[in-house]
Write an enzyme that holds these catalytic residues in place. Structure first.
Site, PDB file in Angstrom:
ATOM      1  N   ILE A   1      47.320  44.684  13.835  1.00 41.81           N
ATOM      2  CA  ILE A   1      47.126  46.128  13.845  1.00 41.81           C
ATOM      3  C   ILE A   1      48.194  46.803  12.993  1.00 41.81           C
ATOM      4  CG2 ILE A   1      47.083  48.180  15.320  1.00 41.81           C
ATOM      5  CD1 ILE A   1      46.212  46.196  17.610  1.00 41.81           C
ATOM      6  N   CYS A   2      47.740  47.688  12.117  1.00 43.61           N
ATOM      7  CA  CYS A   2      48.624  48.464  11.252  1.00 43.61           C
ATOM      8  C   CYS A   2      48.731  49.862  11.868  1.00 43.61           C
ATOM      9  CB  CYS A   2      48.042  48.523   9.839  1.00 43.61           C
ATOM     10  SG  CYS A   2      49.038  49.469   8.687  1.00 43.61           S
ATOM     11  N   LEU A   3      49.872  50.127  12.510  1.00 44.39           N
ATOM     12  CA  LEU A   3      50.091  51.385  13.209  1.00 44.39           C
ATOM     13  C   LEU A   3      51.551  51.787  13.000  1.00 44.39           C
ATOM     14  CD1 LEU A   3      49.030  53.538  15.271  1.00 44.39           C
ATOM     15  CD2 LEU A   3      49.728  51.959  17.078  1.00 44.39           C
TER      16      LEU A   3
END
Length: 159
Positions: free
Chosen positions: A92-94
């Protein structure tokens, strides 16, 4: 550093067990010998009501390093998860897991942030070309793909 990490993760577990958002699950994995692995958590995040994600309960794995909480954990959905901000391998890119990481961010805040990301992708940080292009150019087709995915991760009613 692992002593600091273990202490913090032990506190995170206690806090989560006392107070967590309805419908969310998060618990440390179990090792083969039956002991608890505080560095690997298996979680699930419900899709928000009124969104294309509703009806789904999405599995998330959180990997904490021995440098936690100085270093953010790695969070991932299953591989090939359809979302503009999720890499092919599920990572996940957060922002709160990257440049905006602060040691004070809790497991609860991480999971709520991921839930928010589901329905409000960041088009400025695409991780998956196909999902990104549908989100930006073909909203109806994007929504259909999300609804199909929600059916693959149904919320199971407890008896």
């Amino acid at each position: 550093m692992s002593g600091l990490a273990l202490g913090r993760l032990t506190e995170e577990r206690k806090t989560w067990r006392k107070d967590h958002p309805f419908g969310f699950n998060a618990k440390p994995a179990t090792n083969k010998d039956g002991s608890m692995n505080l560095f690997l958590w298996n979680c699930s995040i419900p899709g928000k009501e009124g969104t294309a994600w509703q009806g789904g309960l999405y599995p998330v794995t959180i990997h904490f390093s021995e440098d936690y909480p100085s270093k953010s954990p790695l969070c991932s959905f299953p591989g090939k998860f359809f979302h503009p901000n999720v890499f092919e391998n599920g990572q996940i890119c957060l922002s709160i897991l990257g440049n905006d990481w602060k040691p004070s961010i809790s497991v609860k805040q991480i999971l709520l942030g991921i839930q928010d990301l589901l329905d409000t992708p960041n088009p400025n940080s695409p991780a998956q070309t196909y999902a990104y292009e549908l989100f930006v150019k073909q909203k109806d087709k994007y929504r259909t793909k999300v609804e199909e995915q929600a059916k693959r991760f149904p919320v199971l009613d407890e008896l």
